[in-house]
Design a protein around this motif. Sequence first.
Motif, PDB file in Angstrom:
ATOM      1  N   SER A 534     -23.172  38.451  39.738  1.00  0.00           N
ATOM      2  CA  SER A 534     -24.288  37.921  40.528  1.00  0.00           C
ATOM      3  C   SER A 534     -25.626  38.305  39.926  1.00  0.00           C
ATOM      4  O   SER A 534     -26.594  37.523  39.951  1.00  0.00           O
ATOM      5  CB  SER A 534     -24.202  38.423  41.972  1.00  0.00           C
ATOM      6  OG  SER A 534     -22.988  38.032  42.571  1.00  0.00           O
ATOM      7  N   LEU A 535     -25.713  39.535  39.384  1.00  0.00           N
ATOM      8  CA  LEU A 535     -26.979  39.989  38.811  1.00  0.00           C
ATOM      9  C   LEU A 535     -27.409  39.139  37.620  1.00  0.00           C
ATOM     10  O   LEU A 535     -28.606  38.940  37.387  1.00  0.00           O
ATOM     11  CB  LEU A 535     -26.867  41.458  38.400  1.00  0.00           C
ATOM     12  CG  LEU A 535     -27.036  42.481  39.528  1.00  0.00           C
ATOM     13  CD1 LEU A 535     -26.823  43.889  39.011  1.00  0.00           C
ATOM     14  CD2 LEU A 535     -28.418  42.345  40.163  1.00  0.00           C
ATOM     15  N   ILE A 536     -26.446  38.671  36.858  1.00  0.00           N
ATOM     16  CA  ILE A 536     -26.796  37.800  35.725  1.00  0.00           C
ATOM     17  C   ILE A 536     -27.513  36.537  36.225  1.00  0.00           C
ATOM     18  O   ILE A 536     -28.542  36.120  35.672  1.00  0.00           O
ATOM     19  CB  ILE A 536     -25.536  37.441  34.915  1.00  0.00           C
ATOM     20  CG1 ILE A 536     -24.951  38.698  34.268  1.00  0.00           C
ATOM     21  CG2 ILE A 536     -25.857  36.390  33.856  1.00  0.00           C
ATOM     22  CD1 ILE A 536     -23.631  38.471  33.557  1.00  0.00           C
ATOM     23  N   GLN A 537     -26.975  35.947  37.309  1.00  0.00           N
ATOM     24  CA  GLN A 537     -27.623  34.750  37.876  1.00  0.00           C
ATOM     25  C   GLN A 537     -28.990  35.099  38.462  1.00  0.00           C
ATOM     26  O   GLN A 537     -29.949  34.316  38.330  1.00  0.00           O
ATOM     27  CB  GLN A 537     -26.729  34.140  38.965  1.00  0.00           C
ATOM     28  CG  GLN A 537     -27.211  32.798  39.497  1.00  0.00           C
ATOM     29  CD  GLN A 537     -27.028  31.666  38.516  1.00  0.00           C
ATOM     30  OE1 GLN A 537     -27.714  31.610  37.496  1.00  0.00           O
ATOM     31  NE2 GLN A 537     -26.087  30.775  38.807  1.00  0.00           N
ATOM     32  N   VAL A 538     -29.106  36.265  39.074  1.00  0.00           N
ATOM     33  CA  VAL A 538     -30.393  36.694  39.620  1.00  0.00           C
ATOM     34  C   VAL A 538     -31.415  36.839  38.490  1.00  0.00           C
ATOM     35  O   VAL A 538     -32.583  36.437  38.626  1.00  0.00           O
ATOM     36  CB  VAL A 538     -30.239  38.025  40.393  1.00  0.00           C
ATOM     37  CG1 VAL A 538     -31.618  38.597  40.759  1.00  0.00           C
ATOM     38  CG2 VAL A 538     -29.419  37.818  41.651  1.00  0.00           C
ATOM     39  N   CYS A 539     -31.002  37.384  37.373  1.00  0.00           N
ATOM     40  CA  CYS A 539     -31.901  37.535  36.223  1.00  0.00           C
ATOM     41  C   CYS A 539     -32.356  36.175  35.690  1.00  0.00           C
ATOM     42  O   CYS A 539     -33.540  35.988  35.341  1.00  0.00           O
ATOM     43  CB  CYS A 539     -31.208  38.332  35.114  1.00  0.00           C
ATOM     44  SG  CYS A 539     -30.935  40.066  35.537  1.00  0.00           S
TER      45      CYS A 539
END
Length: 678
Positions: A534-539
Motif C-alpha cells: 500500500s505504501l508504494i501506491q501512497v508514494c
Amino acid sequence: MVPNEDYQYMGVIQLFLHFGWRWIGVFTFETKGERFLQKLQPLISQNGICLAFTQTIPQHIHLEDLSELFDSVSIISDKLMDRKANVFLVYGESFTIVWLRTVMFLRDPENKDISIFTKVWILMNPIDFILTGTQRSWDLQMYHGALSFTVHSRDIQGFKEFLQVIKPSIHKDGFLQEVWQQLFDCVFLKANLPSSINGVCSGEENLENLPAPLFELKMTSQSYSIYNAVYAVAHSLHEAMTSSPKWTKIQRVEFPNLQPWQLHQFLQEISFNNSAGEKVFFKNRREGPGGFDIINMIIFPNRSFQRVKAGKLHPNAPKGKEVIIENTILWHPGFNQVLPVSLCNDPCSPGSWKRRAEGSQFCCYDCVPCLEGKISNGTDMDDCFECSEDHYPNKEKKGCILKLLVFLTFEETLGVGLASVTLGFFILTSWVLGTFIKHRDTPIVRANNRSLTYTLLVSLLFCFLSSFLFLSQPGKVTCLLRQSTFGITFSVAISSVLAKTITVVVAFMATKPGSKMRKWVGKRLAFAAVLSCSLIQVCICTLWLSTSPPFPELDMHSELQEMILQCNEGSGFFFYCVLGYMGILAIASFIVAFLARKLPDRFNEAKFITFSMLAFCSVWVSFFPAYLSTKGKAMVAVEVFSILSSSAALLGCIFLPKCYLIVLRPELNHREQLIKRM
C-alpha cells in the motif's frame, strides 16, 4: 456665389451610404458627362458602390438620322427598365429631364405601366424641372420622390407678391414679353400681324395660374444666388463710393470708366444680411457659405409639384456626417413608402456569406451558406465566423447558443442508478463486515485471518464510497481526491487479498517437518505485505499530487452543444502508473492464488481469490479501451462502473460463499463438521 461642386460629389456618396444603395445607374449629359464620371468613379469605388451603367444623353437631336435616334431611345429605354438598379443619378442640364421623360413617353404613351418606372431619381445641381410646348400636358409622376441637390436658399419676403402682380401690360419690357409668350403659349400682336390670329397674349394673364412644371412662384436656388450676387455687387459699389474720395464727389451713381476688377477688393471683404435674414459673405475670399439643400420632389396628380426640404449637405461637417436628413422622405408610390433597395442582388441573409461572382463587379456576389460550425448574424457578411468557445451555432447558423454545462451528477438517471448501486453495495459490504464481526469466533472467520478480512472489508467499503467522488461536481478538492483515494483504497484491498493468499501458502509450507517458514506464520507477515504494497501506491499518489495534481477544467471542444466540466488528471503518466501498479498487484494475487488453489486445506481461500482476481482483471482490462473511447460523462460513468464491478467481484467471490455458510448453514460452521467433511 455657389459652393464648390466637389461638395456635391461627397454629398451624393454619403447619401448612397446613408440609405445603403450600392447599385447605381448614371445618366449624364453629353457635354459634361466625361468630367463628371472622372471625378465620381474613384469615390464610388472607394466607398464600396458600383455603377450598374453609365448612359450619355445626346445634346442634339438629329431628325435626319432617324435610325441613330431610335437606337439612342431604345438604349436609354432599356436602362430605365433595369430591374436591379432602383436609384438613378442624373447629371447635366434641365434638358436632361425633358429627354428622359420623352423616352418614357415613347415607351408608355398612356402612362399605364407605372411600376416599371418606379425609381429614385437623384438630381445634381443645377437640373430643374421644365416642360414646354407639347410636353406641358405630360405626367411627371415618375419623378415623385426624387431627391435633388440645390444651392442653399431661403424665401425672400415680397417675391411671391411681386410675381403675382407683374404683367407685360403694366411693365413694358421686351424680355418680359418673350417670357410671357413662352409660358402662356401665345403671341403679342404686332403692327404687321392680323388681329384675328389665335392665341393672342393679352398681357393680363396671371403667373399664379400656371402649373409648377412651367413656372414656380417660389424663388429657386439659382434665383436666390443671383439675388445675393446683385446685392453683393450693390453693397460693394456702396462701399466703394463711401471709401473713395474721388467717388464721393459724384452725385449720381454713374461709373462710366469703372472696370470690374476694381470691385474685387470690396467684394472680398463684403458682409451683409439679406432680406431673408441670412448673412452673406465669402469664405476664404472665394465662395459663399451655405452648402446645399437636399430637396424631396412631391408630384401631384394635377402635374403640379412641391419642393420639400428633406435635409442638407454641410461641407464643413465631420467626415461621414456631411449629409443630415431632417424630414421624412416621400418615395415613389411603387415602393409603398418602404425604403427603396438598390443592390446588384438580394442581400445575403444571416446564415450565409457573400462570395464574389466571377466576371462581375464586386457589388455582385453569390450567397453561400456558412460551413458547419460557423455563423453569420448579419446581412451581406463578408465571411462567416466561429462562435466563442462557450457557444455553438444554432440550426440556421444565424446565431450562437450558450453551451450547457454538463457533468455526471446524482440528479440525472445515470447518476441516480450508479449512486443507488454504490449505496446498495456499501450496505451489503457493511452487512458482511457486521456478520463477520458477529461470528468472529466461528471456525470459518478465524481460519481466514480475521484481521486481514476486516481490513479487506473496510477497504472495500472505502472503494464503494470513492465512487461518490466521481458522481459529484468536479472541483479542486474532488479532483485532487478522486483518483488518489480510489488508487490507495484499491491497493489496500488487493494487498489484503495478496496477503491472504501468501498466508495460505506459507501456512501450508510451514506444516512440513523441519520447515523454516514457521517463523513467518502469523499476523506480522500479512500486515507487512499489506503495509508495504500500500505504501508504494501512497508514494506514487503523493508524488503525483505534489508535481502535477489533477484540476477541474472545461472541455469546450469534445461536444458541439455542451461544455464538459471534468477533472484534468494533470499527468497521464502518473494516472496510468496508479492503474498499472494496481494491475501488478492483481496479477500477482491471481498467480499466487492460482498456484495455491489445490493445496489440501479446508480453509483454503485460494480458489475464491482466483475467481475474484480473474473477474477483477477482466474488468480493468476491458476498462482501458472503454475509457479511452468515451468522453465527458460517459468516461466518468465507465470508471465508476469499473470500480463498482471490480469491488463487487472481490466481495462476491471471496465473502458470499462464507456468508452462505455462516448465515444459512450455521450447523456446518463447527470444527467437528468441517474436519469430518475434509
